[in-house]
Design a protein around this motif. Structure first.
Motif, short mmCIF file in Angstrom:
data_model
loop_
_atom_site.label_atom_id
_atom_site.label_comp_id
_atom_site.label_asym_id
_atom_site.label_seq_id
_atom_site.Cartn_x
_atom_site.Cartn_y
_atom_site.Cartn_z
N ASP A 1 0.82 -1.20 0.00
CA ASP A 1 0.00 0.00 0.00
C ASP A 1 0.86 1.26 0.00
OD1 ASP A 1 -2.21 1.59 0.01
OD2 ASP A 1 -2.68 1.33 2.12
N GLU A 2 1.51 1.54 -1.12
CA GLU A 2 2.28 2.78 -1.30
C GLU A 2 2.34 3.09 -2.79
OE1 GLU A 2 5.92 3.83 0.80
OE2 GLU A 2 5.65 2.05 2.06
N LEU A 3 2.44 4.38 -3.11
CA LEU A 3 2.62 4.78 -4.50
C LEU A 3 3.98 4.33 -5.01
CD1 LEU A 3 1.18 8.41 -4.44
CD2 LEU A 3 0.24 6.47 -5.68
N GLY A 4 4.02 3.90 -6.25
CA GLY A 4 5.28 3.49 -6.86
C GLY A 4 5.62 2.05 -6.53
N TYR A 5 6.89 1.69 -6.75
CA TYR A 5 7.45 0.38 -6.43
C TYR A 5 6.76 -0.76 -7.20
CZ TYR A 5 9.06 3.32 -2.62
OH TYR A 5 9.60 4.34 -1.89
N ARG A 6 6.25 -0.46 -8.39
CA ARG A 6 5.53 -1.47 -9.15
C ARG A 6 6.43 -2.63 -9.56
NH1 ARG A 6 2.00 2.44 -13.20
NH2 ARG A 6 0.26 2.86 -11.76
N ALA A 7 7.59 -2.32 -10.15
CA ALA A 7 8.51 -3.37 -10.59
C ALA A 7 9.05 -4.14 -9.39
CB ALA A 7 9.64 -2.78 -11.42
N THR A 8 9.33 -3.41 -8.29
CA THR A 8 9.82 -4.06 -7.07
C THR A 8 8.78 -5.03 -6.53
OG1 THR A 8 11.12 -2.09 -6.52
CG2 THR A 8 10.70 -3.67 -4.76
N PHE A 9 7.55 -4.58 -6.46
CA PHE A 9 6.46 -5.42 -5.95
C PHE A 9 6.32 -6.68 -6.80
CE2 PHE A 9 1.88 -6.52 -6.14
CZ PHE A 9 1.69 -6.89 -4.81
N LYS A 10 6.29 -6.52 -8.12
CA LYS A 10 6.13 -7.68 -8.98
C LYS A 10 7.27 -8.67 -8.80
CE LYS A 10 5.48 -9.05 -13.82
NZ LYS A 10 5.36 -8.59 -15.22
N ARG A 11 8.48 -8.16 -8.73
CA ARG A 11 9.65 -9.04 -8.58
C ARG A 11 9.62 -9.78 -7.23
NH1 ARG A 11 13.06 -5.33 -9.03
NH2 ARG A 11 13.93 -5.30 -6.91
N VAL A 12 9.26 -9.06 -6.18
CA VAL A 12 9.24 -9.65 -4.85
C VAL A 12 8.14 -10.70 -4.73
CG1 VAL A 12 8.78 -9.21 -2.40
CG2 VAL A 12 10.32 -7.70 -3.68
N VAL A 13 6.93 -10.38 -5.19
CA VAL A 13 5.83 -11.33 -5.02
C VAL A 13 6.01 -12.56 -5.91
CG1 VAL A 13 4.23 -9.54 -4.27
CG2 VAL A 13 4.31 -10.17 -6.69
N GLU A 14 6.65 -12.41 -7.05
CA GLU A 14 6.93 -13.59 -7.86
C GLU A 14 7.90 -14.52 -7.15
OE1 GLU A 14 8.13 -12.32 -11.75
OE2 GLU A 14 6.06 -12.19 -12.49
N SER A 15 8.88 -13.94 -6.44
CA SER A 15 9.80 -14.79 -5.67
C SER A 15 9.06 -15.46 -4.52
CB SER A 15 10.99 -13.97 -5.16
OG SER A 15 10.60 -13.00 -4.21
N VAL A 16 8.11 -14.77 -3.92
CA VAL A 16 7.30 -15.37 -2.86
C VAL A 16 6.46 -16.51 -3.42
CG1 VAL A 16 5.45 -14.96 -1.18
CG2 VAL A 16 7.22 -13.23 -1.52
N ALA A 17 5.86 -16.30 -4.57
CA ALA A 17 5.01 -17.33 -5.18
C ALA A 17 5.79 -18.60 -5.48
CB ALA A 17 4.36 -16.80 -6.45
N LYS A 18 7.06 -18.45 -5.78
CA LYS A 18 7.89 -19.62 -6.09
C LYS A 18 8.32 -20.37 -4.83
CE LYS A 18 9.98 -17.62 -10.28
NZ LYS A 18 11.24 -17.12 -10.87
N SER A 19 8.31 -19.72 -3.67
CA SER A 19 8.98 -20.31 -2.51
C SER A 19 8.13 -20.46 -1.25
CB SER A 19 10.22 -19.48 -2.16
OG SER A 19 9.84 -18.17 -1.76
N PHE A 20 7.10 -19.65 -1.07
CA PHE A 20 6.35 -19.65 0.19
C PHE A 20 5.58 -20.96 0.35
CE2 PHE A 20 3.09 -17.04 2.87
CZ PHE A 20 3.67 -17.53 4.04
N GLN A 21 5.87 -21.71 1.41
CA GLN A 21 5.26 -23.02 1.62
C GLN A 21 4.91 -23.22 3.09
OE1 GLN A 21 4.46 -25.11 -0.76
NE2 GLN A 21 5.50 -24.05 -2.44
#
Length: 425
Positions: free
Chosen positions: A190-210
């Motif tokens: 919940d902040e303006l900006g950081y779109r590419a950062t958010f996408k990169r971080v959540v994709e890494s979470v999707a690959k690993s969070f178990q």
């Protein structure tokens, strides 16, 4: 990808309404509980007296210096590997595991692991709807559907004007929802900006969070996912999982989720699931269809084969009871058997130019058989397929699986393009 389009995958009324028809969007909620918007201390930008905000520099912000971090919860049940500016922290609310991932901003990225596997489209629509109730001045500024390996997901952003403190403040909630095998992953920032950062971080979470004690889902013998597009813009996806039992019978789980912005603030959703059980020779013995629009159930119907070509139908459609019996002179085949017929009779050996088969489509005839007809065209592996009142043009591969399907409804161009196919026979 389905070729008979018998459930809500081609809900024409949905697309007509979403693209400017007379019907209003249904704002009902989903039956599955959703997480609230992360509690930001304050949106990131102050508005001037006219309510206008310059967004360029704020929207261009990205985090730097993030490092790959491995983390686990205190009891060791949750594990994660993701980019982060500090050690992620874990907690559970209402038995839903979640992780907070610092990215060098005021607010962390928050991800929740939903073991009840709600539909990604309904979950995203519900999160957006809940925020809109609290922040009535808002706009959906981004909505995408994409693939991460064999995991389809949505990525969205909702910008809003917070006037609760008397001083207008602009905020932006980024949302990602991943349709993983065995669970649904919801991430927010919940902040303006950081779109590419958010996408990169959540994709890494999707690959690993178990969650270590979670039951491992059974892998299908075949997995096929197609992206749905309107005017070449991805709006959702369809998934088909084909299981073959040790006894040789078959179960096909076909689902679709579609989201469309009807206006800058209105988000429509349509979801459908079809489960087909069939015998060794491909005759459908039980079909269950469920669909919802805007979080409200539109259909729930069960079809059971009783004897020979006799079938019993029972359920609800558009709020009305559906019950009856019908007889089909030719077998109603499951999707995998229909593909085999097309492959063997239209693509291999002595080819025929036209082939008709019996199917079931609740949208065409809830208490009766619906014919499906394939007609060859002058283009190689391209066919015109008619199912009830719907006609599409499809391109098939050598095994009669659809790689691309398209149709036009006035100025609207709707297509389904295969994104991935996996076979583990």
């Amino acid at each position: 990808m389905r070729t008979d389009f018998s459930l809500g995958v081609l809900s024409l009324s949905f697309f007509v309404a979403a693209c400017g028809g007379a019907n209003s969007a249904n704002s009902g909620g989903t039956s599955a509980p959703v997480a609230a918007k992360p509690a930001a201390s304050a949106p990131a930008a102050a508005a001037n007296s006219s309510g206008e905000v310059s967004l360029e520099s704020l929207l261009a912000r990205e985090s730097t210096g993030l490092k790959a971090v491995s983390a686990k919860s205190g009891d060791g049940s949750l594990v994660l590997a993701a980019e982060s500016s500090a050690q992620p922290t874990f907690e559970a609310k209402n038995n839903v595991p979640q992780v907070m991932i610092p990215i060098g901003t005021e607010q962390p990225v928050i991800c929740l692991l939903r073991g009840d596997s709600p539909s990604t489209g309904s979950l995203l629509r519900s999160v957006v709807s809940d925020v809109q109730k609290d922040e009535p001045k808002n706009q959906i500024t981004m909505l995408e559907a994409a693939m991460l390996g064999n995991v389809p997901y949505y990525l969205a952003e909702l910008q809003y004007l917070d006037e609760k403190t008397g001083k207008p403040l602009l905020g932006a909630l980024k949302i990602a929802v991943f349709d993983r095998a065995g669970d649904t992953l919801l991430c927010m920032h919940d902040e303006l900006g950081y779109r590419a950062t958010f996408k990169r971080v959540v994709e890494s979470v999707a690959k690993s969070f178990q969650k270590k004690d979670a039951e491992e889902p059974k892998a299908p013998n075949e997995l096929e996912i197609a992206l749905a597009k309107v005017q070449k813009q991805p709006i959702g996806y369809t998934t088909e999982r084909h299981f073959i039992t040790p006894e040789g019978t078959h179960v096909e789980l076909e689902s679709s989720t579609l989201l469309l912005r009807r206006s800058p603030t209105e988000l429509m959703s349509v979801e459908s699931v079809r489960v087909t059980e069939s015998s060794k020779d491909g005759i459908a013995t039980k079909i269950r269809t469920i669909s919802e629009e805007g979080g409200e159930q539109a259909e729930s119907i069960t079809v059971e084969r009783k004897a020979g070509g006799k079938y019993h139908v029972e359920g609800t459609k558009s709020g009305k009871a559906v019950k009856g019996d019908f007889t089909s002179k030719t077998p109603i085949w499951a999707s995998w058997r229909q593909r085999a017929e097309v492959r063997d009779k239209m693509l291999r050996g002595r080819k025929v130019r036209e082939l008709s088969m019996s199917g079931y489509s609740s949208s065409s005839n809830p208490i009766g058989m619906t014919p499906t007809t394939y007609k060859a065209t002058s283009d190689a592996n391209a066919f015109e397929i008619t199912n009830g009142g719907v006609q599409v043009r499809a391109t098939l591969d050598a095994d009669a699986r659809t790689t691309q399907v398209g149709l036009k409804m006035g100025a609207i161009e709707l297509s389904f393009e295969r994104a991935i196919f996996e076979s583990h026979k």
